[in-house]
Design a protein around this motif. Structure first.
Motif, PDB file in Angstrom:
ATOM      1  N   TYR A  19       0.952  -1.135   0.074  1.00 33.71           N
ATOM      2  CA  TYR A  19      -0.172   0.013   0.036  1.00 33.71           C
ATOM      3  C   TYR A  19       0.817   1.181   0.064  1.00 33.71           C
ATOM      4  N   ALA A  21       0.188   5.167   1.594  1.00 33.13           N
ATOM      5  CA  ALA A  21      -0.885   5.845   2.367  1.00 33.13           C
ATOM      6  C   ALA A  21      -0.108   6.585   3.322  1.00 33.13           C
ATOM      7  N   GLY A 100      -5.146   6.361   1.139  1.00 32.91           N
ATOM      8  CA  GLY A 100      -4.261   6.201  -0.029  1.00 32.91           C
ATOM      9  C   GLY A 100      -4.857   4.751  -0.649  1.00 32.91           C
ATOM     10  N   LYS A 101      -3.918   4.021  -1.379  1.00 34.55           N
ATOM     11  CA  LYS A 101      -4.159   3.014  -2.004  1.00 34.55           C
ATOM     12  C   LYS A 101      -3.501   1.974  -1.707  1.00 34.55           C
ATOM     13  N   ARG A 103      -2.830  -2.604  -2.990  1.00 37.42           N
ATOM     14  CA  ARG A 103      -3.134  -3.588  -3.975  1.00 37.42           C
ATOM     15  C   ARG A 103      -2.655  -4.778  -3.373  1.00 37.42           C
ATOM     16  N   MET A 142      -8.351   3.639   2.827  1.00 38.89           N
ATOM     17  CA  MET A 142      -7.617   3.228   1.367  1.00 38.89           C
ATOM     18  C   MET A 142      -8.623   2.597   0.366  1.00 38.89           C
ATOM     19  N   VAL A 143      -8.319   2.787  -0.756  1.00 40.11           N
ATOM     20  CA  VAL A 143      -8.783   2.209  -1.790  1.00 40.11           C
ATOM     21  C   VAL A 143      -8.237   1.094  -2.113  1.00 40.11           C
ATOM     22  N   PHE A 144      -9.076  -0.191  -1.891  1.00 41.88           N
ATOM     23  CA  PHE A 144      -8.387  -1.491  -2.083  1.00 41.88           C
ATOM     24  C   PHE A 144      -8.624  -1.968  -3.568  1.00 41.88           C
ATOM     25  N   ARG A 145      -7.617  -2.507  -4.318  1.00 39.65           N
ATOM     26  CA  ARG A 145      -7.709  -2.985  -5.474  1.00 39.65           C
ATOM     27  C   ARG A 145      -6.863  -4.566  -5.499  1.00 39.65           C
ATOM     28  N   LYS A 147     -11.053  -5.017  -6.569  1.00 40.06           N
ATOM     29  CA  LYS A 147     -12.348  -5.273  -5.501  1.00 40.06           C
ATOM     30  C   LYS A 147     -12.734  -6.615  -5.185  1.00 40.06           C
ATOM     31  N   GLU A 151     -10.638  -6.690   3.068  1.00 41.17           N
ATOM     32  CA  GLU A 151      -9.718  -5.380   3.311  1.00 41.17           C
ATOM     33  C   GLU A 151      -8.983  -5.531   4.589  1.00 41.17           C
TER      34      GLU A 151
END
Length: 269
Positions: A19, A21, A100-101, A103, A142-145, A147, A151
């Motif tokens: 991540y 963030a 943040g992001k 993955r 955070m934006v999780f990828r 989808k 999380e």
């Protein structure tokens, strides 16, 4: 004696996911008028402390260097009532959720940065059900990828233990009485101060080196029992704050003096 272990940073060859963030709020760095250091600490974070709507939230939403030490003290004292008594609040302390992001897929635990430990919700529940103490998960922003992946929660880890003075070089000055800074590198062989260690937590960080996360043997066994991946352990020695000194030797018995020896001594003299 209870055993304690440091959580080493994740091995990027084996730890899955990552991540980028930052936390929502942070105290500024400072220029100390006494020790002349310009600094901000690392690793001391309180993700469960929410400054939404707080009078200083806007000021603390951006990283900056505060040249006026009295203003730093004012900001710090505005936040202090939100924390338990005695918890440290040094320059650079962060608050609130990670933004943040991220993955995945992720390991059960993600230990990408020294002062932060993320965990999957299902694993947190599993360890809490086992009676592991001090586990408090905080949702991130955070934006999780991609989808649909589980999380991660951000663990709120209290600063409760200390490095033993014997492992800190004697050449290191005492903490600055004004800003609290005591700059030194982590010893190659850290030693824990036994009298400073909490008796009611299985996970905590060190007050005088916040990036060092410490767990009990109970925590380690729980992780191993359920084969939860993402963590690497190193056992740390423990030493009392005031170790007992060497045994005191009994004074040698005085030789008994007889009248004959006294008479002989007087003749020789």
């Amino acid at each position: 004696m209870p055993r304690f272990f440091q959580l080493l940073l994740g091995d990027y060859r084996h730890q899955k996911g990552g991540y980028s963030a930052r936390r929502k709020w942070l105290l500024p760095g400072v220029s100390c008028p006494e020790c002349k250091a310009t600094w901000g600490g690392a690793g001391l974070n309180y993700p469960a402390v929410d400054l939404s709507g707080h009078p200083v939230a806007k000021t603390l939403s951006k990283a900056h260097l505060e040249e006026d030490f009295e203003e730093f003290e004012r900001l710090r004292e505005q936040v202090r009532p939100l924390l338990p008594s005695g918890f440290p609040l040094e320059p650079g302390t962060t608050f609130g959720p990670l933004v943040g992001k991220a993955r995945g897929p992720f390991s059960v635990f993600t230990h990408q940065y020294g002062g932060t430990l993320l965990v999957r919700y299902d694993a947190l529940e599993l360890l809490q059900a086992e009676g592991i103490r001090g586990l408090r998960g905080v949702p991130t922003e955070m934006v999780f990828r991609p989808k649909g992946l589980p999380e991660l929660l951000d663990l709120h880890i209290e600063p409760r233990g200390l490095l033993h003075p014997d492992c800190i070089p004697r050449s290191i000055p005492s903490p600055c009485p004004k800003c609290g800074r005591q700059g030194f590198s982590l010893p190659k062989q850290p030693i824990l101060d036994k009298d400073s260690l909490p008796k009611n937590l299985d996970l905590f960080r060190l007050r005088n080196f916040a990036t060092v996360l410490v767990v009990t043997e109970r925590f380690k066994k729980g992780v191993e029992r359920f084969a939860l991946d993402g963590l690497t352990f190193r056992e740390l020695p423990v030493q009392p704050s005031s170790p007992a000194g060497p045994p005191t030797r009994a004074a040698p018995a005085r030789k008994r003096t007889t009248r004959r020896s006294q008479k002989k001594r007087s003749v020789l003299s």
